[in-house]
Design an enzyme around this catalytic site. Structure first.
Site, PDB file in Angstrom:
ATOM      1  N   CYS A 340     -13.673   3.044  -0.701  1.00 26.89           N
ATOM      2  CA  CYS A 340     -14.004   1.783  -0.031  1.00 26.89           C
ATOM      3  C   CYS A 340     -14.868   0.919  -0.952  1.00 26.89           C
ATOM      4  O   CYS A 340     -15.925   1.361  -1.406  1.00 26.89           O
ATOM      5  CB  CYS A 340     -14.730   2.048   1.289  1.00 26.89           C
ATOM      6  N   LYS A 379      -9.475  10.280  -0.960  1.00 25.77           N
ATOM      7  CA  LYS A 379      -8.888   9.037  -1.474  1.00 25.77           C
ATOM      8  C   LYS A 379      -9.897   8.386  -2.407  1.00 25.77           C
ATOM      9  O   LYS A 379     -11.039   8.135  -2.019  1.00 25.77           O
ATOM     10  CB  LYS A 379      -8.532   8.081  -0.335  1.00 25.77           C
ATOM     11  N   ASP A 443       0.549  -1.737  -5.010  1.00 21.10           N
ATOM     12  CA  ASP A 443       1.609  -2.712  -5.336  1.00 21.10           C
ATOM     13  C   ASP A 443       3.025  -2.266  -4.961  1.00 21.10           C
ATOM     14  O   ASP A 443       3.990  -2.707  -5.586  1.00 21.10           O
ATOM     15  CB  ASP A 443       1.582  -3.066  -6.837  1.00 21.10           C
ATOM     16  N   ARG A 465      -0.910  -2.501   1.658  1.00 23.63           N
ATOM     17  CA  ARG A 465      -0.581  -3.908   1.933  1.00 23.63           C
ATOM     18  C   ARG A 465       0.912  -4.125   2.139  1.00 23.63           C
ATOM     19  O   ARG A 465       1.321  -4.973   2.925  1.00 23.63           O
ATOM     20  CB  ARG A 465      -1.056  -4.792   0.780  1.00 23.63           C
TER      21      ARG A 465
END
Length: 593
Positions: A340, A379, A443, A465
């Site tokens: 984060c 992560k 991406d 995303r």
């Protein structure tokens, strides 16, 4: 030729016949609106912009000198703190809604309405004649307050039940917070024997046992117990005996703050997501029994491989929280968020801050592994500074600590989304991680991007995303094709999301407006999608901004708008008109695509 390429850099190539100007684009959208825009209704003559409005920092004169000394930083520095709004002046008493036999406990002092006719006279108009909750479960717990109440209300204003549907199992959502557990957490009466034993060993300077160590002859934990001692009190599970999850070659929907809610995950599961994870939850808030934080752990029945993500920076709270989840929550894995980038988390030492605090990081991982019966995953990002990667140094250490999976986002904290993800570095780290699986993230917006990612050594792909911009991406990847999805199909996806949202957040006015807010947050990403049939060059790249264009129909053009009023207009097609005091400011006003 070079100048033409330079002009197109960062901008998506769209077929010439669909291109238009900013003025013509907004003029076209205004012509199809059944009502004046919110700007015109408010008497504001300013022309709406195609881009999200620039942030304005409001400063008081008295604070000017302080602000000059301390420069404000961060994407949301001017975002006001908005408290939850109430969209009903007078609400109906729960004793009436739930049709209790006894009278209201508070009597005349009750602050809610008890006159049904008075409530119905001020209640907002129904949104339709089909209630999603009644259709799914055979009854609606919101009764007369439901915005679809006519679908399940008798002429005598009694809440109806469909016994044929009620007979089916309605336990579609698990991991709810038990009231007794919440009381114990708030009064600090919940005990964590496994965490206490680990923390005592660390306090005495003992090195934690290696992940493969035999613990069959371990001593009884130094905590007082009541009743007979069971095998579970003495014998700890070896890593090989813990619940295993086959992560390899799976499509993993990233834990997305705000937008990665349960209704959105249901949409992505329908399109082929294999692994889902709840939104980032703060371990301290979970240990305090906060209802809003526990809501992030809820799991739908369709989520067959589901995990929760924890954020924290101290071994004691993270280990206790892991033991709490291990005992009371149904999950397949637990993930540590050490990626984060936001200041609020990083400055406390959490998120990306853990990557530079390896001793604390090790204690957190070993402590959580010692109390969990499910795999522990992590992560991370490439690093904190932009040109100083450190993930390759951490990953070999994590293997020794007992991590079951590593997910690597191919950007640093400082980089955010301004440059492309570094998949060459992800490939290098995947070799270092073996035999521990490593997932790559960054991406992925088309099946071609996914194919290139799979050419590296990663065990699987995490989509973030890309799923927000086009949730049908999972289908495209699994079927190796580009889906030229129509605007009608996209609207049907939004309709399914609103139905899931009404089931999750409620079908009364408060639930409808909460669903609308989360829908609008999602629309702030969905507007970035460019239909395949309009592109000069396929596929669309995730960091390319679209120029102004007109779609093949009005709805396609409306969905391309980046103006908040147009998002609100789409929400009104699905959830009816917004209340008079409604306001919305998107959280994700990112400068980079």
């Amino acid at each position: 030729m070079e100048s033409a390429v330079e002009q197109q850099r960062g901008t998506a190539l769209i077929k010439e016949q669909f291109l238009t100007t900013k003025d013509k684009f907004h003029e076209f959208l205004a012509s199809g609106r059944p009502r004046p825009s919110r700007d015109e209704a408010d008497g504001d003559s300013e022309e709406p912009s195609g881009e999200p409005e620039k942030k304005k920092v409001k400063l008081d004169r008295e604070d000017d000198e302080k602000q000059k000394k301390k420069k404000m930083r961060g994407q949301n520095k001017s975002r006001p703190h908005i408290k939850p709004q109430s969209y009903e002046e007078r609400r109906l008493c729960p004793s009436i809604v739930q049709e209790r036999d006894t009278k209201c406990f508070y009597g005349d002092k009750c602050r809610f309405l008890h006159d049904v006719s008075e409530y119905l006279s001020s209640k907002a108009q129904d949104l339709g004649d089909q209630c999603p909750l009644f259709n799914s479960f055979g009854w609606c717990q919101y009764g007369l307050t439901c915005r679809f109440s006519k679908a399940h209300t008798s002429p005598e204003l009694k809440n109806l039940r469909n016994q044929d549907v009620c007979g089916r199992s309605t336990d579609t959502v698990t991991n709810l917070l038990d009231k007794d557990l919440q009381r114990r957490l708030r009064k600090k009466q919940e005990r964590f024997p496994g965490a206490e034993a680990f923390l005592k060993s660390v306090g005495r300077g003992e090195k934690p046992a290696a992940p493969g160590a035999d613990t069959a002859d371990a001593a009884v934990p130094p905590v007082k117990t009541l009743g007979p001692i069971t095998d579970a009190d003495i014998i700890k599970l070896r890593p090989s005996e813990k619940k295993q999850v086959d992560f390899r070659d799976k499509l993993y929907l990233a834990p997305l703050t705000t937008c990665g809610n349960l209704p959105f995950r249901r949409v992505c599961k329908r399109f082929g997501a294999d692994i889902t994870c709840g939104e980032m939850a703060m371990c301290t808030n979970l240990l305090q029994g906060q209802t809003s934080e526990w809501a992030l752990l809820k799991r739908h029945a369709s989520e067959d491989v589901f995990g929760v993500q924890l954020e924290g920076c101290f071994p004691d709270t993270m280990t206790r929280c892991a033991e709490l989840l291990n005992q009371y929550v149904d999950v397949d894995f637990v993930d540590i968020n050490s990626g984060c980038p936001i200041d609020l988390v990083y400055k406390k030492g959490g998120g990306c801050g853990l990557m530079t605090r390896t001793s604390k990081f090790e204690q957190i991982v070993r402590g959580m592994t010692s109390v969990l019966d499910v795999p522990l995953t992590v992560k991370i990002r490439t690093g904190v500074q932009q040109n100083c990667n450190i993930a390759h140094k951490l990953i070999p250490e994590m293997k020794k600590w007992g991590v079951s999976l590593v997910t690597l986002h191919g950007r640093s904290r400082e980089q955010r989304y301004t440059k492309s993800a570094d998949w060459e570095y992800i490939d290098t780290c995947s070799k270092l991680a073996a035999p521990v699986p490593l997932f790559g993230n960054g991406d992925i917006l088309s099946y071609e991007d996914a194919m290139k990612a799979r050419e590296t050594g990663v065990s699987g792909i995490m989509v973030a995303r890309g799923a927000l911009i086009k949730p049908w991406l999972f289908t495209e990847i699994k079927e190796n094709r580009h889906w030229d999805i129509s605007s009608g199909e996209r609207l049907d996806i939004l309709r399914d999301f609103t139905n899931y949202g009404l089931e999750h957040w409620g079908s009364d006015t408060q639930g409808v407006e909460k669903t609308r807010n989360f829908l609008l947050e999602w629309l702030s990403f969905l507007c970035r999608y460019i239909p395949v049939g309009l592109l000069e060059r396929v596929p669309q790249k995730i960091n390319e901004r679209p120029p102004f264009y007109l779609g093949r129909d009005y709805m396609e053009s409306l969905m391309a708008s980046q103006h908040v009023d147009d998002w609100i207009h789409i929400s009104e097609m699905l959830l009816g008109p917004v209340p008079k005091n409604f306001s919305f400011l998107p959280k994700h006003k990112a400068n980079a695509y």
